[in-house]
Design a protein around this motif. Structure first.
Motif, PDB file in Angstrom:
ATOM      1  N   ASN A 183       0.842  -1.188   0.000  1.00  0.00           N
ATOM      2  CA  ASN A 183       0.000   0.000   0.000  1.00  0.00           C
ATOM      3  C   ASN A 183       0.882   1.244   0.000  1.00  0.00           C
ATOM      4  O   ASN A 183       1.710   1.413   0.894  1.00  0.00           O
ATOM      5  CB  ASN A 183      -0.921   0.003   1.226  1.00  0.00           C
ATOM      6  CG  ASN A 183      -1.971   1.096   1.174  1.00  0.00           C
ATOM      7  OD1 ASN A 183      -2.011   1.895   0.245  1.00  0.00           O
ATOM      8  ND2 ASN A 183      -2.825   1.141   2.187  1.00  0.00           N
ATOM      9  N   THR A 184       0.726   2.089  -0.984  1.00  0.00           N
ATOM     10  CA  THR A 184       1.498   3.328  -1.046  1.00  0.00           C
ATOM     11  C   THR A 184       0.717   4.503  -0.459  1.00  0.00           C
ATOM     12  O   THR A 184       1.225   5.623  -0.423  1.00  0.00           O
ATOM     13  CB  THR A 184       1.882   3.665  -2.497  1.00  0.00           C
ATOM     14  OG1 THR A 184       0.697   3.758  -3.297  1.00  0.00           O
ATOM     15  CG2 THR A 184       2.808   2.605  -3.076  1.00  0.00           C
ATOM     16  N   ALA A 185      -0.510   4.237  -0.010  1.00  0.00           N
ATOM     17  CA  ALA A 185      -1.347   5.311   0.539  1.00  0.00           C
ATOM     18  C   ALA A 185      -1.596   5.155   2.028  1.00  0.00           C
ATOM     19  O   ALA A 185      -2.309   5.953   2.626  1.00  0.00           O
ATOM     20  CB  ALA A 185      -2.687   5.354  -0.200  1.00  0.00           C
ATOM     21  N   GLY A 186      -1.018   4.144   2.639  1.00  0.00           N
ATOM     22  CA  GLY A 186      -1.234   3.900   4.061  1.00  0.00           C
ATOM     23  C   GLY A 186      -0.710   2.533   4.442  1.00  0.00           C
ATOM     24  O   GLY A 186       0.119   1.949   3.735  1.00  0.00           O
ATOM     25  N   THR A 187      -1.191   2.025   5.556  1.00  0.00           N
ATOM     26  CA  THR A 187      -0.722   0.735   6.037  1.00  0.00           C
ATOM     27  C   THR A 187      -1.514  -0.406   5.399  1.00  0.00           C
ATOM     28  O   THR A 187      -2.500  -0.187   4.700  1.00  0.00           O
ATOM     29  CB  THR A 187      -0.866   0.651   7.564  1.00  0.00           C
ATOM     30  OG1 THR A 187      -2.244   0.863   7.913  1.00  0.00           O
ATOM     31  CG2 THR A 187      -0.015   1.707   8.246  1.00  0.00           C
ATOM     32  N   VAL A 188      -1.063  -1.621   5.651  1.00  0.00           N
ATOM     33  CA  VAL A 188      -1.756  -2.819   5.191  1.00  0.00           C
ATOM     34  C   VAL A 188      -2.557  -3.383   6.353  1.00  0.00           C
ATOM     35  O   VAL A 188      -1.984  -3.832   7.344  1.00  0.00           O
ATOM     36  CB  VAL A 188      -0.756  -3.876   4.677  1.00  0.00           C
ATOM     37  CG1 VAL A 188      -1.496  -5.154   4.269  1.00  0.00           C
ATOM     38  CG2 VAL A 188       0.057  -3.328   3.511  1.00  0.00           C
ATOM     39  N   ARG A 189      -3.857  -3.340   6.269  1.00  0.00           N
ATOM     40  CA  ARG A 189      -4.697  -3.803   7.376  1.00  0.00           C
ATOM     41  C   ARG A 189      -4.486  -5.288   7.641  1.00  0.00           C
ATOM     42  O   ARG A 189      -4.497  -6.108   6.729  1.00  0.00           O
ATOM     43  CB  ARG A 189      -6.176  -3.549   7.085  1.00  0.00           C
ATOM     44  CG  ARG A 189      -6.573  -2.097   7.260  1.00  0.00           C
ATOM     45  CD  ARG A 189      -7.982  -1.987   7.803  1.00  0.00           C
ATOM     46  NE  ARG A 189      -8.303  -0.611   8.160  1.00  0.00           N
ATOM     47  CZ  ARG A 189      -9.364  -0.272   8.871  1.00  0.00           C
ATOM     48  NH1 ARG A 189     -10.203  -1.202   9.285  1.00  0.00           N
ATOM     49  NH2 ARG A 189      -9.588   0.978   9.170  1.00  0.00           N
ATOM     50  N   GLY A 190      -4.266  -5.608   8.911  1.00  0.00           N
ATOM     51  CA  GLY A 190      -4.036  -6.992   9.282  1.00  0.00           C
ATOM     52  C   GLY A 190      -2.654  -7.493   8.910  1.00  0.00           C
ATOM     53  O   GLY A 190      -2.358  -8.677   9.055  1.00  0.00           O
ATOM     54  N   GLY A 191      -1.803  -6.592   8.460  1.00  0.00           N
ATOM     55  CA  GLY A 191      -0.450  -6.989   8.056  1.00  0.00           C
ATOM     56  C   GLY A 191       0.515  -6.886   9.212  1.00  0.00           C
ATOM     57  O   GLY A 191       1.199  -5.872   9.371  1.00  0.00           O
ATOM     58  N   PHE A 192       0.567  -7.930  10.027  1.00  0.00           N
ATOM     59  CA  PHE A 192       1.353  -7.869  11.254  1.00  0.00           C
ATOM     60  C   PHE A 192       2.734  -8.507  11.138  1.00  0.00           C
ATOM     61  O   PHE A 192       3.572  -8.308  12.009  1.00  0.00           O
ATOM     62  CB  PHE A 192       0.584  -8.522  12.398  1.00  0.00           C
ATOM     63  CG  PHE A 192      -0.744  -7.871  12.675  1.00  0.00           C
ATOM     64  CD1 PHE A 192      -0.804  -6.540  13.055  1.00  0.00           C
ATOM     65  CD2 PHE A 192      -1.923  -8.575  12.521  1.00  0.00           C
ATOM     66  CE1 PHE A 192      -2.016  -5.921  13.298  1.00  0.00           C
ATOM     67  CE2 PHE A 192      -3.144  -7.962  12.764  1.00  0.00           C
ATOM     68  CZ  PHE A 192      -3.200  -6.644  13.141  1.00  0.00           C
ATOM     69  N   SER A 193       2.976  -9.266  10.089  1.00  0.00           N
ATOM     70  CA  SER A 193       4.287  -9.916   9.962  1.00  0.00           C
ATOM     71  C   SER A 193       4.591 -10.200   8.495  1.00  0.00           C
ATOM     72  O   SER A 193       3.699 -10.199   7.641  1.00  0.00           O
ATOM     73  CB  SER A 193       4.325 -11.221  10.767  1.00  0.00           C
ATOM     74  OG  SER A 193       3.436 -12.184  10.217  1.00  0.00           O
TER      75      SER A 193
END
Length: 221
Positions: A183-193
């Motif tokens: 994602n270049t516009a924010g974080t990746v939801r649920g992307g913890f590892s």
């Protein structure tokens, strides 16, 4: 492509060198004094042979990344420079900032530069629990290393080179999953590892991706 990898003795750097060779790139692995590449050159040649590629010419160079005059000759003729330098887990540190500053000075305003940062300093798009509970805890625990990452990102964004800042979450040593989200516009939801092998794979894909030039991208499995 001719790639120069800083932090090549680290775990992401090792994966980057191995995968770069397998893909047929000419890789120059830069390690600091007293360190060494964690994968033997004969093994790298075997990797290239098994992949059926003619490239994979690998040089291992010992140099101080903090000395722009020392590393400038190493960068000559390269298509891309990649930094996988990692922050110190605790205590005051400026490794990321100082390393990026030196590399940018050595690049002298020209070239392709990809640098690994951390997803934890970004929160745009996070779910409420992550943004208001998880991230504040991480900010306290990793205060110094996160501060270093922020300074580094600001420095890189102000540079004249074609930069890309790649921000993975918590890193693991598992086998590559072969897929990732970005994602270049924010974080990746649920992307913890994310596995270090997949971070290396993403960096290699991003090297010639024009859409990622002057972009900060958060990645995750």
């Amino acid at each position: 492509m001719k790639l120069v990898v800083f932090g090549a003795s680290g775990r992401i750097g090792t994966e980057l060198v191995r995968q770069g060779v397998a893909a047929g790139h000419a890789v120059t692995a830069v390690v600091r004094e007293g360190s060494s590449l964690q994968v033997a050159l004969p093994e790298l040649r075997l990797v290239a042979a098994r992949a059926g590629v003619a490239g994979g010419l690998t040089n291992v160079v010992t140099a101080d990344v903090m000395d722009p005059l020392a590393i400038a000759p190493i960068l000559e003729g390269s298509d891309a420079v990649l930094s996988t330098l990692g922050p110190r887990p605790s205590g005051s540190s400026s490794v990321l900032t100082d390393g990026a500053r030196s590399i940018l000075q050595a690049m002298d305003g020209a070239g392709r530069f990809l640098v690994v940062s951390v997803a934890g300093i970004h929160s745009t798009g996070d779910d409420p629990f992550t943004k208001y509970v998880v991230k504040p805890i991480l900010q306290r625990i990793l205060r110094e290393s996160f501060a270093d990452a922020r300074r580094m990102e600001e420095l890189v964004r102000a540079g004249d080179v074609d930069w890309t800042i790649v921000c993975p979450p918590r890193l693991t040593n598992g086998a590559a999953k072969g897929k990732f989200r970005s994602n270049t516009a924010g974080t990746v939801r649920g992307g913890f590892s994310m596995t270090r092998a997949d971070v290396a794979a993403y960096l290699l894909r991003a090297v010639d991706d024009a859409e990622l030039i002057r972009k900060t991208v958060v990645i995750s499995n």
